[in-house]
Each structure stands twice: as structure tokens, then as C-alpha cells.
Design a protein around this motif. Structure first.
Motif, mmCIF file in Angstrom:
data_model
loop_
_atom_site.group_PDB
_atom_site.id
_atom_site.type_symbol
_atom_site.label_atom_id
_atom_site.label_comp_id
_atom_site.label_asym_id
_atom_site.label_seq_id
_atom_site.Cartn_x
_atom_site.Cartn_y
_atom_site.Cartn_z
ATOM 1 N N ASN A 1 0.818 -1.214 0.000
ATOM 2 C CA ASN A 1 0.000 0.000 0.000
ATOM 3 C C ASN A 1 0.857 1.272 0.000
ATOM 4 O OD1 ASN A 1 -2.136 -1.741 0.052
ATOM 5 N ND2 ASN A 1 -2.726 -1.333 2.172
ATOM 6 N N GLY A 2 1.948 1.234 -0.767
ATOM 7 C CA GLY A 2 2.806 2.397 -0.916
ATOM 8 C C GLY A 2 3.835 2.585 0.173
ATOM 9 N N LYS A 3 3.860 1.705 1.159
ATOM 10 C CA LYS A 3 4.800 1.847 2.265
ATOM 11 C C LYS A 3 5.850 0.747 2.207
ATOM 12 C CE LYS A 3 1.366 4.077 5.232
ATOM 13 N NZ LYS A 3 0.656 4.044 6.531
ATOM 14 N N GLY A 4 6.986 1.002 2.827
ATOM 15 C CA GLY A 4 8.078 0.041 2.834
ATOM 16 C C GLY A 4 9.368 0.704 2.360
ATOM 17 N N PRO A 5 10.357 -0.084 1.952
ATOM 18 C CA PRO A 5 10.234 -1.516 1.687
ATOM 19 C C PRO A 5 10.329 -2.379 2.943
ATOM 20 C CG PRO A 5 12.455 -0.781 1.210
ATOM 21 C CD PRO A 5 11.687 0.452 1.581
ATOM 22 N N TYR A 6 9.763 -3.587 2.824
ATOM 23 C CA TYR A 6 9.830 -4.591 3.878
ATOM 24 C C TYR A 6 10.413 -5.868 3.276
ATOM 25 C CZ TYR A 6 6.241 -1.381 5.633
ATOM 26 O OH TYR A 6 5.545 -0.261 6.013
#
Length: 288
Positions: free
Chosen positions: A50-55
Motif C-alpha cells: 500500500n505504498g509503504k516500505g520496503p519490507y
């Protein structure tokens, strides 16, 4: 397959079916290539949710579904999805690996599944290699990169390309040990070499009786793991593996007996291509 990802296969199949029918995959015509990271021999890739990260997520051929650590689910406030198993299911609007985007993506939310991996910065989830039906997932271990691209593997030739039955929830590859052939899981989530059920230790030519080298935990319990040097060749198709020891364990994913697996200690010498739609895999050993 990571121990925490092992579950009753009927639930795993149900989850995978729901995931594949609900998601929409966008892959560039040329595909996308991203660095292959590593945790304990297991391949990892960076993902954005959802546009967040990176993980960092472990890329696992031995997982029938993708799972996100419950703490990350909480951080991202991911909404609940449909109840397709006994585990909590969440919905992701977009899940990105390089230039690949999977929309309306379902994942399991599992607590504490990656404890002990990666030290102070453990991976945040496990990405199933089967999450991209209709596309090829290429794990280039020597080149330390992962590619996802459109395409399909050719029919099995039993030399480099192998096919597994529709009845198998996980990819299965034939491995010959001292002339005996065993059909075992292809499992990039396992850091080991070749593991077979304990009963086969009696039929193989071993240099000495197996000795216990550790224990493995799954959702079905804790199982001893034994190891022994084998006096015959270990082979996959046309390739002879540089592997002198075999591990034995009755480790199982659920109520059904386990069949064994081939893990990262073997896979690290190959470029492994996975075609989940056609249930095929290809092994290539780079020259030079």
C-alpha cells in the motif's frame, strides 16, 4: 518451508485458491528483476505494501500462501479479508515487488512467525512463489537476483524441467540418492540440503548410522532431525549435487506424513525457475 508456515494442506489449498481468484497482477512485458537478499540461506526480496516500505519478505516455494507478520499488519492497519481458514486473513490494496504490482491481494496474518530470523531486523513476512500464476518466478541464486516475468516453462523433460501433479499442494521434484528416487518438496524456505523421512535411512548406503543434529518445530509438533553421510551420488535430473550428507526427519506439516524437501543448501548452486500455473520448475546450473 518455514516451520511457522506449515499447516494442514486442505486449509492451505483453500487459501491459495481464494488468493488467486481475487488478485489482479500487473507485470511489465520485460518483467522485473530485484536483488535477492538473504536470511540464513533463504532468499528474500523487498516489497512495498500500500505504498509503504520496503519490507523484507522471504520468497518461499514451500509456502502455498503469503503471510504478513501480525505486527506489520497492525502497523499498516490492513483490513480483514474473507474467512478462508482458521488464520486471520487480511486484504492488501497493492503489493509491489520491483515493477510488479498485485492488486486486491489476500494474505494471512500470523503472529511471531519469524522470530529468531535476521537478528534485530527480521523479515516481515513470507511471500509465496505461487502468488504469480501465469508468470515465471526466477530465483537466480548465483547471480543474487529474482526475476518475475510473463511466460511459461516447456513440458517436462525430466532432465532440467520437472512437473508435479495437481494433487500436490506444494512443488515436488524427483531427487535420486544412491540410485533411489524420492519425490520431495522444492523448498526455498528451508536452509538445509536434502531431507528425507526417517524410514528411508534403512534403505540407503550410509557411511555410519544417522546421528541427531537438532530438532525442527512445525504446527504439528517438534521432530528430531538426524544426519548421515551417504556413499552414493545425490542427483536432480542431469545434475549431480555436491552433497555428501542427507538429513532424516519425520517432520510433517499437519496430520499427513511429511515427504521431505530440498532446500537452499542445494538450490544456491542453481537458477531455479518456477511456473505455478503449469506446475513446473526448471533447474539450470550456470557455466563458469
Amino acid at each position: 518451508m518455514l516451520a511457522v508456515m506449515r499447516m494442514h494442506l486442505s486449509l492451505a489449498v483453500l487459501f491459495a485458491a481464494a488468493l488467486q481468484t481475487s488478485s489482479r497482477i500487473e507485470v511489465p512485458a520485460a518483467g522485473t528483476t530485484v536483488p535477492m537478499l538473504d536470511v540464513g540461506g533463504r532468499p528474500m526480496v523487498d516489497v512495498r505494501i500500500n505504498g509503504k516500505g520496503p519490507y523484507a519478505f522471504i520468497l518461499d516455494t514451500g509456502a502455498t500462501f503469503t503471510a504478513i507478520d501480525a505486527e506489520l499488519v497492525k502497523e499498516l492497519s490492513l483490513p480483514a479479508g474473507p474467512d478462508v481458514s482458521s488464520e486471520r486473513v487480511v486484504r492488501v490494496d497493492d503489493f509491489r515487488i520491483g515493477d510488479v504490482v498485485v492488486h486486491d491481494f489476500l494474505a494471512a496474518s500470523l503472529a511471531g512467525m519469524l522470530g529468531g530470523l535476521g537478528g534485530a531486523n527480521p523479515p516481515r513476512g513470507v511471500l509465496s512463489a505461487a502468488a504469480f500464476p501465469g508468470h515465471l518466478v526466477v530465483l537466480d541464486y548465483p547471480g543474487k537476483r529474482v526475476t518475475i516475468r510473463p511466460g511459461a516453462l516447456p513440458a517436462a523433460d525430466k532432465r532440467r524441467v520437472f512437473e508435479y501433479a495437481a494433487s500436490e499442494a506444494l512443488p515436488v521434484v524427483p531427487v535420486r540418492v544412491a540410485g533411489h528416487e524420492y519425490h520431495i518438496h522444492l523448498d526455498s524456505g528451508s536452509p538445509g540440503g536434502v531431507m528425507l523421512p526417517m524410514k528411508y535411512s534403512a534403505e540407503l548406503p550410509l557411511a555410519a548410522p544417522p546421528v541427531e543434529v537438532g530438532r525442527a518445530r512445525t504446527m504439528a509438533g517438534t521432530f528430531p532431525v538426524q544426519s548421515a553421510a551417504v556413499t552414493g551420488a545425490v542427483e536432480i535430473g542431469e545434475y549431480t549435487l555436491d552433497l555428501k550428507e542427507i538429513r532424516f526427519s519425520d517432520l510433517r506439516p499437519g496430520s499427513e506424513p511429511g515427504i521431505g524437501n530440498v532446500g537452499a543448501l542445494v538450490l544456491r548452486g542453481f537458477v531455479v525457475t518456477f511456473d505455478s500455473k503449469n506446475r513446473r520448475m526448471k533447474f539450470e546450473r550456470p557455466v563458469g
